[in-house]
Design an enzyme around this catalytic site. Structure first.
Site, PDB file in Angstrom:
ATOM      1  N   THR A   1       0.866  -1.203   0.000  1.00 10.93           N
ATOM      2  CA  THR A   1       0.000   0.000   0.000  1.00 10.93           C
ATOM      3  C   THR A   1       0.889   1.235   0.000  1.00 10.93           C
ATOM      4  O   THR A   1       1.184   1.783  -1.047  1.00 10.93           O
ATOM      5  CB  THR A   1      -0.975   0.024   1.196  1.00 10.93           C
ATOM      6  OG1 THR A   1      -0.247  -0.108   2.404  1.00 10.93           O
ATOM      7  CG2 THR A   1      -2.016  -1.061   1.069  1.00 10.93           C
TER       8      THR A   1
ATOM      9  N   LYS B   1       4.705  -6.315   4.087  1.00 11.75           N
ATOM     10  CA  LYS B   1       4.350  -4.963   3.631  1.00 11.75           C
ATOM     11  C   LYS B   1       4.086  -4.057   4.817  1.00 11.75           C
ATOM     12  O   LYS B   1       3.769  -4.476   5.902  1.00 11.75           O
ATOM     13  CB  LYS B   1       3.166  -4.978   2.669  1.00 11.75           C
ATOM     14  CG  LYS B   1       1.889  -5.576   3.159  1.00 11.75           C
ATOM     15  CD  LYS B   1       0.874  -4.672   3.791  1.00 11.75           C
ATOM     16  CE  LYS B   1       0.784  -3.321   3.140  1.00 11.75           C
ATOM     17  NZ  LYS B   1      -0.056  -2.468   4.045  1.00 11.75           N
TER      18      LYS B   1
ATOM     19  N   THR C   1      -1.384  -1.426   7.443  1.00 16.53           N
ATOM     20  CA  THR C   1      -1.216  -2.648   8.195  1.00 16.53           C
ATOM     21  C   THR C   1       0.126  -3.297   7.921  1.00 16.53           C
ATOM     22  O   THR C   1       0.622  -3.231   6.810  1.00 16.53           O
ATOM     23  CB  THR C   1      -2.339  -3.579   7.725  1.00 16.53           C
ATOM     24  OG1 THR C   1      -3.536  -3.036   8.216  1.00 16.53           O
ATOM     25  CG2 THR C   1      -2.151  -4.989   8.167  1.00 16.53           C
TER      26      THR C   1
ATOM     27  N   GLU D   1       6.912   5.279   6.805  1.00 17.60           N
ATOM     28  CA  GLU D   1       6.462   6.467   6.083  1.00 17.60           C
ATOM     29  C   GLU D   1       7.382   7.658   6.332  1.00 17.60           C
ATOM     30  O   GLU D   1       7.577   8.070   7.470  1.00 17.60           O
ATOM     31  CB  GLU D   1       5.039   6.820   6.496  1.00 17.60           C
ATOM     32  CG  GLU D   1       4.047   5.908   5.812  1.00 17.60           C
ATOM     33  CD  GLU D   1       2.639   6.082   6.336  1.00 17.60           C
ATOM     34  OE1 GLU D   1       2.431   6.940   7.193  1.00 17.60           O
ATOM     35  OE2 GLU D   1       1.764   5.345   5.872  1.00 17.60           O
TER      36      GLU D   1
ATOM     37  N   ASN E   1       0.910  12.053   6.027  1.00 15.79           N
ATOM     38  CA  ASN E   1      -0.238  11.725   6.855  1.00 15.79           C
ATOM     39  C   ASN E   1      -1.230  12.867   7.007  1.00 15.79           C
ATOM     40  O   ASN E   1      -2.360  12.655   7.424  1.00 15.79           O
ATOM     41  CB  ASN E   1       0.225  11.230   8.223  1.00 15.79           C
ATOM     42  CG  ASN E   1       0.686   9.788   8.130  1.00 15.79           C
ATOM     43  OD1 ASN E   1      -0.109   8.896   7.904  1.00 15.79           O
ATOM     44  ND2 ASN E   1       1.994   9.577   8.254  1.00 15.79           N
TER      45      ASN E   1
ATOM     46  N   THR F   1      -8.719  12.709   1.492  1.00 13.53           N
ATOM     47  CA  THR F   1      -9.617  12.352   0.394  1.00 13.53           C
ATOM     48  C   THR F   1     -10.373  13.588  -0.087  1.00 13.53           C
ATOM     49  O   THR F   1     -10.639  14.478   0.692  1.00 13.53           O
ATOM     50  CB  THR F   1     -10.640  11.324   0.866  1.00 13.53           C
ATOM     51  OG1 THR F   1     -11.127  11.709   2.131  1.00 13.53           O
ATOM     52  CG2 THR F   1     -10.003   9.964   0.952  1.00 13.53           C
TER      53      THR F   1
END
Lengths: 406, 406
Positions: A154, A180, A191, A278, A401, A406
């Site tokens: 992801t 991942k 996750t 990240e 983050n 969206t």
């Protein structure tokens, strides 16, 4: 503060005997592969560890319920939608996804485990999965693990895989695995998923004990941002095709060798995960020793690994021992200020109750420019030790983050 | 994502009867006021709460040792150097600083408490303090609290003060206080310091009980980055000059009114601190209810308030209920997914097991643009509740903490 871009592991890998894998695009994510399957030709012993969260996704519930069977054939994984917070509908979707994999493999539906990672609160696009699974099954191959590793990504910037080999009973045994992303991205939950495969013959009960032990020393020592996802899952399949005498005791020499190989793969994957956290620019290993109790050693290591102040200091290449001691103290961990020692990249920067001086500081700052840095702390009050893997905290972490809304 | 710049409180304040304060520049910091004193004309009852860290600064040790006396005259505070991690030398310096204040005030040296905030691991410049204290003492004035508030600042962008008044026994009683910064900056430790003053007459034992109670509901509900400094200190002086009958029982009506006034000042200061957290753009209040136990309510509220993912989402004005539920779950807090509810700025965004939909989301996103936002979570499993104050996590936080290297 930039570093060379991360790359996928240089070596390609092959699955252990009797496993096949694949990854296809079924259209859940905006682009790229998003559906993976890894299957054993014969029923395999299966072990699993899952998130300890009280708010978990339907795929975790379904896979966890199936584990007591202790054998299985395959795991089917999608990325893009996590199937979390969807109530009864989510559960039906996870069951249907497993059934879909079982139909393609012509096996019992309970023999297929599932995992999902991605957006929460959105329905799993079952039609897309149903349409793609036959094609996915037809493409399964011994060399398909890398495609599977890509299909479960992801927020990861690179796919992650690792393997190790050891000799048990004179037979070569292989452990291979993929993993991942740790860290989350809006509204995805990045996750941590990891799937491990071995051709060793291991009794299901022993396999579960061994996985728990290895996970506690590796996956459970990793933190990117102190969070635990609703969907964290590690599964280990052992199909026995290596032909060794089945490992049944945790203490047997063969089992110990198997644990070493499994640990090697798990730790390799965990380091890849931390390095690709990240916004991360650096893999940080934290080693705490001299603690009064194992619990305090663990607490100190976790506090350092999760401290915003320590992580931003590492990002800034700042050998800031004050922040390290401060967060240990704030965690109410016992420490002897006079006997304590802090080393950064091997250089003592605090000892005998005070700073080791500007020269040590300068040497440590140089060390912090490396793509992997070590924080070692001796607390000076006991003999317990603990270790954690983490990464630094960069402006990019916040940007990723905060701004991917969206 | 920018907001209007913060300002100091609009109202100026005057100290309660019998107190005088001042702030001067003694030259520890590169610029600005850096030495403050607040003194009572007569011996006052004193109460204090301190950091629970196991690694504390010498000024905390010295002030904490003096509290059992339960009376005192003054507090002397410097900013710029924290006098932490300096061993025996640090202790001697903290004692000498107190003696210096006592000489100027012509009182017992045990009647002066001290606090320091700033760089750690560097010697306290006692000469500068000694040279400045007589001038500081001569300038003490009833209207000097604002100068004192400025002189204790480190990473704060604005000074912080607050006051409240109530009637006890027909007498007006005043509570006034100042505070400085939460969050740390390299190599400074932006300790939370707060000093409170009242002319109410309160028995020392009652004063300590009341301060503990109020601190638990205010200062101890504040988090900027989950850290606790080596030097966090709250002191409360009560000199009795209002002339009320001395408050001796926690249950007396007068004590309850005093607690309300004290809580008002403390909460006001805590909100100012959260709003001025490093890099903060928004004050965030977190209210958790419906928890199985007070401990779980507290754990859930703290996890939300410290979650990087929640804090970066707030910075990004993203009504991301998934991250809120995820961090509660990761904290192993019991929650009923069907009965749980999440409100952002008063708008329900998650309820009945799923998203409240895009319209609610849009309304919540609008609310998140305000300079103060509320996160309310009902867990749906019990009746316990808890509250926290925090701020968002911005790219500026990382920049401040990564790039201000020495």
């Amino acid at each position: 503060m930039s570093r060379p871009k991360l790359r996928a592991p240089a070596e390609t890998i092959e699955l252990p005997e009797g496993f096949r894998a694949g990854g296809v695009r079924c259209g859940i994510k905006k682009s790229g592969l998003d559906l993976a399957m890894i299957a054993s030709d014969v029923p395999a012993a299966v072990a699993g560890v899952f998130t300890t969260s009280t708010f978990v996704g339907a795929p975790v519930e379904v896979s966890r319920e199936r584990l007591p069977r202790r054998t299985g054939r395959a795991v089917l994984v999608n990325s893009g939608v996590s199937n979390v917070a969807m109530g009864a509908r989510g559960r039906r979707a996870a069951l249907a996804m497993a059934r879909c994999g079982a139909n393609a493999l012509r096996c019992d539906e309970d023999d297929v485990l599932v995992a999902s990672t991605g957006v929460i609160g959105q329905p799993l696009p079952l039609d897309k999965i149903r349409a793609a699974v036959p094609r996915l099954e037809q493409g399964l191959a011994r060399d398909g693990l890398e495609r599977a590793a890509r299909a479960i990504m992801t927020t990861d910037t690179v796919p992650k895989w690792a393997e190790a080999r050891t000799r048990i009973d004179g037979r070569w045994v292989t452990v291979a695995g993929i993993a991942k992303g740790a860290g989350m991205i809006q509204p995805d939950m990045a996750t941590m998923l990891s799937f491990l495969f071995t051709d060793a013959a291991v009794a299901p009960r022993t396999l579960q004990a061994v996985l728990r032990q290895v996970a506690d020393a590796t996956y459970n020592r990793l933190t990117v941002d102190g969070e635990g996802s609703t969907s964290d899952t590690v599964l280990l399949f052992a199909n026995g095709r290596a032909g060794n005498a089945t490992l049944r005791s945790a203490r047997a020499a063969g089992t110990r060798r198997f644990v070493r190989a499994l640990s090697e793969v798990a730790e390799d994957l965990v380091r890849q995960l931390a390095r690709d956290g990240e916004g991360a620019t650096t893999l940080v290993t934290v080693e705490v020793s001299g603690a009064k109790s194992p619990e305090e050693a663990d607490r100190a290591a976790r506090r350092i690994a999760n401290s915003l102040l320590v992580k931003t200091a590492i990002f800034g290449r700042d050998p800031n021992w004050g922040r390290i001691l401060q967060t240990i103290g704030a965690g109410r961990v016992r420490i002897d200020a006079q006997k304590a020692e802090v080393r950064l990249c091997g250089v003592p920067v605090y000892r005998a109750g005070r700073s080791a001086g500007p020269k040590a500081r300068a040497r440590a700052a140089k060390g912090l420019a490396a793509p992997e840095v070590a924080i070692e702390v001796k607390l000076g009050v006991g003999r317990a030790a603990a270790r954690m893997f983490t990464c630094d905290l960069s402006t990019d972490y916040v940007r990723i983050n905060a701004e991917y809304t969206t």
